[in-house]
Design a protein around this motif. Structure first.
Motif, PDB file in Angstrom:
ATOM      1  N   PRO A 177       0.619  -1.453   0.101  1.00 43.88           N
ATOM      2  CA  PRO A 177      -0.073  -0.117  -0.116  1.00 43.88           C
ATOM      3  C   PRO A 177       0.781   1.303   0.042  1.00 43.88           C
ATOM      4  O   PRO A 177       1.950   1.156   0.533  1.00 43.88           O
ATOM      5  CB  PRO A 177      -0.923  -0.008   1.395  1.00 43.88           C
ATOM      6  N   ARG A 178       0.435   2.312  -0.621  1.00 45.41           N
ATOM      7  CA  ARG A 178       1.075   3.464  -0.706  1.00 45.41           C
ATOM      8  C   ARG A 178       2.343   3.286  -1.157  1.00 45.41           C
ATOM      9  O   ARG A 178       3.488   3.855  -0.905  1.00 45.41           O
ATOM     10  CB  ARG A 178       1.154   4.271   0.593  1.00 45.41           C
ATOM     11  N   SER A 200       2.538   4.434  -6.566  1.00 43.67           N
ATOM     12  CA  SER A 200       1.315   5.284  -6.027  1.00 43.67           C
ATOM     13  C   SER A 200       2.270   6.568  -5.769  1.00 43.67           C
ATOM     14  O   SER A 200       1.564   7.776  -6.084  1.00 43.67           O
ATOM     15  CB  SER A 200       0.993   4.774  -4.630  1.00 43.67           C
ATOM     16  N   ARG A 201       3.661   6.619  -5.417  1.00 47.03           N
ATOM     17  CA  ARG A 201       4.170   7.622  -5.158  1.00 47.03           C
ATOM     18  C   ARG A 201       4.951   8.483  -6.322  1.00 47.03           C
ATOM     19  O   ARG A 201       4.602   9.399  -6.606  1.00 47.03           O
ATOM     20  CB  ARG A 201       5.279   7.360  -3.983  1.00 47.03           C
ATOM     21  N   ALA A 213      -5.363   8.713  -3.830  1.00 51.17           N
ATOM     22  CA  ALA A 213      -6.288   7.773  -2.898  1.00 51.17           C
ATOM     23  C   ALA A 213      -6.895   8.551  -1.920  1.00 51.17           C
ATOM     24  O   ALA A 213      -6.475   8.885  -0.714  1.00 51.17           O
ATOM     25  CB  ALA A 213      -5.029   7.023  -2.278  1.00 51.17           C
ATOM     26  N   PHE A 235      -6.700   1.982   2.677  1.00 48.43           N
ATOM     27  CA  PHE A 235      -6.174   2.771   1.553  1.00 48.43           C
ATOM     28  C   PHE A 235      -6.638   2.247   0.283  1.00 48.43           C
ATOM     29  O   PHE A 235      -6.755   0.974   0.106  1.00 48.43           O
ATOM     30  CB  PHE A 235      -4.636   2.447   1.378  1.00 48.43           C
ATOM     31  N   SER A 265      -6.336   3.192  -3.896  1.00 44.45           N
ATOM     32  CA  SER A 265      -6.103   4.052  -5.020  1.00 44.45           C
ATOM     33  C   SER A 265      -7.477   4.009  -5.819  1.00 44.45           C
ATOM     34  O   SER A 265      -8.066   3.150  -6.127  1.00 44.45           O
ATOM     35  CB  SER A 265      -4.923   3.476  -5.921  1.00 44.45           C
ATOM     36  N   SER A 281      -1.291  -3.419  -3.571  1.00 43.77           N
ATOM     37  CA  SER A 281      -0.698  -2.124  -3.819  1.00 43.77           C
ATOM     38  C   SER A 281      -1.685  -1.211  -4.095  1.00 43.77           C
ATOM     39  O   SER A 281      -1.675   0.160  -4.014  1.00 43.77           O
ATOM     40  CB  SER A 281       0.243  -2.261  -4.877  1.00 43.77           C
TER      41      SER A 281
END
Ligand SMILES: Cc1cc2nc3c(=O)[nH]c(=O)nc-3n(C[C@H](O)[C@H](O)[C@H](O)COP(=O)(O)OP(=O)(O)OC[C@H]3O[C@@H](n4cnc5c(N)ncnc54)[C@H](O)[C@@H]3O)c2cc1C
Length: 519
Positions: free
Chosen positions: A187-188, A192-193, A199, A312, A314, A328
């Motif tokens: 996750p994150r 994502s970054r 999110a 979380f 996305s 993820s």
């Protein structure tokens, strides 16, 4: 270092390594990039019957017998006792009132035990991830994946049909070119970054925090409170201690380690100052005297981890040349051990896309479908878990809501094992034309915290919704919320699976349901 591969996978947890292994089996070149190194601590340890079936299906589809053995306690222990794991016979729930010792009556009002297997040999498992994941990463490397651990990727670019990843490994520059990037970094995580994926807060679940670690010498509940009549030893399970505002999990491994931790609403987390780690845990247990007894002699064997935001999700999880695995793309809550099955379903779907399509419009279209299904599964999970959170102070409603999960999960598993997957569309049957809308409506009703007649109506409606899918005697109140796994339930409900009693009988024989074997 310069590496060219068909697929770059970022993250070598069980999901990334398993995807790498499968891709090698279909002849793709793979680079598997890991920021840390194995063995390493990872959370997310408890499997389920559906997760194990999906693991079997992937193992069979990609010719990975060395993975298949991990799908049952018995085969695991006979083949790979060196890989740490724990026996999970079912889901155990005890419901607590803060400040009070646990006590119950003959009707088991404050407990719920649902067996997932009739005996240990075909029992489910907890995965001791330091061992489990490093074993898979080693396997992926042996199968020919280029494995780069201790590698930090700083930059990713997608141009046309190639992705470029640049970073460093042990101080040396690393340059990777690949046609497709799979993000298995959790996750994150990485993409994502890197891509700034959105999110927003979840829709139904209240914000929750996590506080967890590994222990030694945690006393068994079933030793402190023995009861020979339980459908299985209460601790050979995912043991949940539920209380208003949160719950504690306890998962035992055969190496003497116990994974334990709490998922807490922000209010509860603030009350115990969850960021304080050990001191916060002590404050939490001070409100749960019977749970505290279990930890009287326990010692932590890993530093405390506080996760200020557990859930979380996305909104975008793929694009041309890249995709996030479900783990993820989103994490909801460990309450129903949904992380593994969601991840395994997603791995199967993504492998399918990579196998069937070539870069271009047809792959983009297939990826959009991957995204649609993955997000819909996360949403269905979120709604059910949110409904459970809203009922943590109302034990009968909480217990009744869990039956939606147990009915959907057991029906889906049996349908798939009978080669009738079309009877069970979608995780938690969320895409089933009858059950899906019911699941949504019942969770919405529960989220409104009904009282009086509306609450009674909700309970009745849950019973009616699960009836066509209940193959495990879940509506049999004479079981007083202790549900064994019985062959006769499955045989008696064969018609719900559009099967004959003889077909179900043959399935039970095939799957070792009736023979206890040797663990
Ligand atoms: C508190 C908690 C409890 C849970 N309990 C359960 C449970 O009991 N049952 C269940 O089914 N699910 C559970 N889950 C969900 C479960 O954790 C996940 O489904 C599972 O861990 C996914 O595995 P993974 O291999 O995809 O990711 P991870 O286990 O998160 O592994 C990701 C890997 O990627 C690496 N990595 C991260 N960033 C980078 C980077 N930038 N570059 C390279 N490598 C990177 C990490 O070092 C790690 O090795 C739980 C989740 C939480 C938060």
């Amino acid at each position: 270092m310069r590496v060219d591969a068909d697929v770059a996978i970022v993250g070598s947890g069980f999901a990334g390594s398993l995807a790498a292994l499968a891709l090698r089996r279909i002849g793709r070149t793979v680079v598997l990039v890991e920021r840390g190194r194995h063995p390493r601590f990872a959370i997310g340890e408890s499997s389920t019957p559906l997760a194990n079936l999906l693991l079997e299906e992937l193992a069979d589809r990609y010719g990975l017998p060395q993975i298949r053995v991990f799908s049952k306690w018995g085969t695991w222990q006979r083949s790979r006792p060196d890989v740490g794991g724990g026996l999970k016979r079912g889901f155990t729930f005890f419901f607590h009132q803060p400040g009070e010792r646990f006590g119950d009556d003959r009707e088991h009002e404050r407990q719920l035990l649902v067996a997932a297997s009739p005996h240990d040999d075909i029992g489910d498992t907890h995965w001791y991830r330091p061992d489990f994941d490093s074993n898979l990463a080693r396997d992926a490397e042996s199968a020919g994946a280029i494995y780069l651990d201790e590698t930090a990727i700083d930059r990713v670019e997608f141009d046309g049909d190639r992705a470029t990843l640049d970073g460093t490994r042990l101080g040396q520059p690393v340059h990777i070119r690949a046609s497709f990037v799979v993000d298995a970094s959790g996750p994150r995580g990485f993409l994502s970054r890197a891509l700034g994926l959105d999110a927003p807060p979840l829709r139904w679940l209240p914000p929750t925090q996590g506080l967890y670690t590994h222990f030694e010498d945690v006393a068994r509940w079933d030793v402190l409170r023995p009861d020979a009549a339980r459908p299985y030893p209460a601790d050979d399970a995912a043991l949940h201690h539920v209380f208003p505002g949160g719950w504690i999990w306890m998962l035992r491994f055969s190496n003497g380690t116990t994974s334990a931790g709490a998922a807490l609403t922000d209010d509860t987390a603030a009350r115990i100052a969850a960021a304080d780690g050990a001191a916060a845990w002590d404050r939490l247990l001070a409100t749960l005297p019977s749970v505290r007894e279990q930890f009287q002699s326990a010692r932590t064997v890993h530093p405390w981890i506080h996760t200020p935001r557990l859930a979380f999700r996305s909104t975008q999880i793929c694009g041309p040349g890249w995709a996030l695995l479900p783990s993820s793309a989103g994490v909801i809550d460990p309450l129903l051990s949904t992380g593994f099955p969601l991840t395994l379903l997603g791995i199967g779907r993504l492998l399918d896309v990579l196998e069937r399509t070539r870069p271009g419009p047809s792959r983009d279209e297939a990826l959009r479908e991957y995204e649609r299904i993955t997000l819909a599964e996360l949403d269905a999970t979120e709604m059910l878990v949110a409904a459970l959170y809203s009922a943590m102070s109302d034990v009968p409603v909480f217990k009744r809501l869990t039956l939606l999960y147990f009915a959907a999960a057991s029906f889906s598993e049996a349908a798939r094992r009978l080669n009738r997957p079309e009877l069970a569309p979608g995780f938690l049957l969320h895409a089933h034309p009858a059950f899906g809308p019911e699941l949504h409506a019942l969770c919405a009703m529960a989220l409104a915290k009904p009282h009086g007649r509306a609450r009674d109506e909700l309970m009745k409606m849950i019973d009616a919704a699960i009836e066509p899918f209940d193959i495990a005697g879940l509506r049999d109140r004479s079981r007083r919320d202790w549900y064994p796994a019985l062959a006769e339930d499955l045989v008696a409900n064969a018609s719900k699976l559009q099967a004959t009693a003889a077909e179900v009988d043959a399935l039970l024989e095939r799957s070792g349901f009736r023979t206890s074997g040797q663990a």
